[in-house]
Scaffold this motif. Sequence first.
Motif, PDB file in Angstrom:
ATOM      1  N   ARG A   1       8.083   6.372 -11.097  1.00 11.87           N
ATOM      2  CA  ARG A   1       7.172   5.227 -11.026  1.00 11.87           C
ATOM      3  C   ARG A   1       7.538   4.376  -9.806  1.00 11.87           C
ATOM      4  NH1 ARG A   1       7.718   1.559 -14.542  1.00 11.87           N
ATOM      5  NH2 ARG A   1       9.762   2.087 -15.355  1.00 11.87           N
TER       6      ARG A   1
ATOM      7  N   THR B   1       2.660   2.041 -12.968  1.00 11.82           N
ATOM      8  CA  THR B   1       3.027   2.556 -11.642  1.00 11.82           C
ATOM      9  C   THR B   1       1.931   2.238 -10.634  1.00 11.82           C
ATOM     10  OG1 THR B   1       4.050   4.409 -10.476  1.00 11.82           O
ATOM     11  CG2 THR B   1       2.118   4.942 -11.828  1.00 11.82           C
ATOM     12  N   GLY B   2       2.324   2.031  -9.385  1.00 10.71           N
ATOM     13  CA  GLY B   2       1.375   1.689  -8.326  1.00 10.71           C
ATOM     14  C   GLY B   2       0.934   0.233  -8.375  1.00 10.71           C
ATOM     15  N   SER B   3       1.544  -0.556  -9.250  1.00  9.32           N
ATOM     16  CA  SER B   3       1.067  -1.934  -9.412  1.00  9.32           C
ATOM     17  C   SER B   3       1.723  -2.884  -8.408  1.00  9.32           C
ATOM     18  CB  SER B   3       1.332  -2.429 -10.838  1.00  9.32           C
ATOM     19  OG  SER B   3       2.695  -2.733 -10.974  1.00  9.32           O
TER      20      SER B   3
ATOM     21  N   ALA C   1       3.395   6.065  -5.455  1.00 12.34           N
ATOM     22  CA  ALA C   1       3.128   6.222  -6.889  1.00 12.34           C
ATOM     23  C   ALA C   1       2.217   7.420  -7.132  1.00 12.34           C
ATOM     24  CB  ALA C   1       2.505   4.943  -7.448  1.00 12.34           C
ATOM     25  N   ILE C   2       1.225   7.580  -6.268  1.00 13.09           N
ATOM     26  CA  ILE C   2       0.297   8.715  -6.414  1.00 13.09           C
ATOM     27  C   ILE C   2       1.033  10.037  -6.168  1.00 13.09           C
ATOM     28  CG2 ILE C   2      -1.703   9.839  -5.344  1.00 13.09           C
ATOM     29  CD1 ILE C   2      -2.753   6.889  -4.817  1.00 13.09           C
TER      30      ILE C   2
ATOM     31  N   ASN D   1       6.490   0.630  -8.006  1.00 13.38           N
ATOM     32  CA  ASN D   1       5.752  -0.636  -8.106  1.00 13.38           C
ATOM     33  C   ASN D   1       6.281  -1.628  -7.075  1.00 13.38           C
ATOM     34  OD1 ASN D   1       4.075  -0.333 -10.720  1.00 13.38           O
ATOM     35  ND2 ASN D   1       6.111   0.392 -11.315  1.00 13.38           N
TER      36      ASN D   1
ATOM     37  N   THR E   1       3.552   1.485  -1.560  1.00  9.13           N
ATOM     38  CA  THR E   1       3.938   1.579  -2.977  1.00  9.13           C
ATOM     39  C   THR E   1       2.893   2.387  -3.745  1.00  9.13           C
ATOM     40  OG1 THR E   1       5.114  -0.515  -2.871  1.00  9.13           O
ATOM     41  CG2 THR E   1       4.329   0.172  -5.052  1.00  9.13           C
ATOM     42  N   ARG E   2       1.620   2.092  -3.503  1.00  7.68           N
ATOM     43  CA  ARG E   2       0.557   2.826  -4.212  1.00  7.68           C
ATOM     44  C   ARG E   2       0.570   4.300  -3.822  1.00  7.68           C
ATOM     45  NH1 ARG E   2      -2.946  -1.798  -2.289  1.00  7.68           N
ATOM     46  NH2 ARG E   2      -2.807  -3.339  -3.937  1.00  7.68           N
TER      47      ARG E   2
ATOM     48  N   ASN F   1       0.814  -1.218   0.000  1.00  8.27           N
ATOM     49  CA  ASN F   1       0.000   0.000   0.000  1.00  8.27           C
ATOM     50  C   ASN F   1       0.847   1.268   0.000  1.00  8.27           C
ATOM     51  OD1 ASN F   1      -2.667   0.778  -0.341  1.00  8.27           O
ATOM     52  ND2 ASN F   1      -2.856   1.393   1.793  1.00  8.27           N
TER      53      ASN F   1
END
Length: 252
Positions: A178, A240-242, A169-170, A180, A165-166, A163
């Motif tokens: 990026r 990104t965010g994956s 990314a935002i 991930n 990571t997400r 989370n």
Amino acid sequence: MRLEHKQAIVTGGAGGIGRATAKALAAEGAAVAVVDLNGEAAEAVAAEIRDAGFTAIAVQADVSSEADIERVVETTAAAFGGVNVVFNNAGIIRRTTAIETSVEEWDRVFGVNVRSIFLMAKHVVPVMAAAGGGSIVNTGSGWGLKGGGQAISYCASKGAVVNMTRALAIDHGPQGIRVNSVNPGDVNTGMLRDEASQLGQDADAFLAEAADRPLRRMGEPREIASAVVWLASDESSYVTGSALVVDGGGIA
Ligand code: NAI
């Protein structure tokens, strides 16, 4: 050469997945800083990369320490002229339930697995942003997505990695960065043998059980490395965010 002009930091670079990834990134043209708590082992991996004709340095560091992370970023940027790839991979596991886990062990697992990624972002994002962007890959785990038994601090920490990571990314997408996560299933490294020993189980039996998945085998470190190379490279420029799962099937 998919990673020419990339300057990479790999934490936990002396361990199973870290070593394979440091070598794979270097073989694709990246200059690599191999970072590990075990400085001698990090130097051995860096020497192996240099002997193969590629570029690497070693940096001894505890990733849970802010002073160490600052030094890692500064040393790498000074050696290679910048940092545009980070693989936050150092991690530890404690195979205990909540009742069996001391507060100190809980904090140590979160220090190494979670605080490290926050600290790295804090210090490397400005460097990446100033150079137009970069790619950060964090090692989560299948257990960060679905949970697992007798590993309460580890499962909680890896869920946090996915989370965070997400969230990163935002926040940093607009700066061209990026972020991930790569989420391995059981991979043939020292960590699995350490788990068997923590649980008082026979290592061979433990490893055989780890192969019980659709592809009928454990993963090898180079198979995680391939995913990280892709996420580090411009081939994944719109990703990104994956949370990329690399587990031989069976997690989600
Ligand atoms: P490993 O035990 O072979 O390597 C971990 C490395 O991290 C070691 O070289 C160790 O010295 C280093 N390290 C530990 N604490 C550190 C600290 N405070 N500062 C700097 N370095 C430190 O383990 P493996 O399997 O290569 O694990 C790498 C990552 O993959 C970890 O985050 C782990 O949680 C994750 N993972 C591993 C799986 C597996 O089945 N092996 C499955 C899912 C995730």
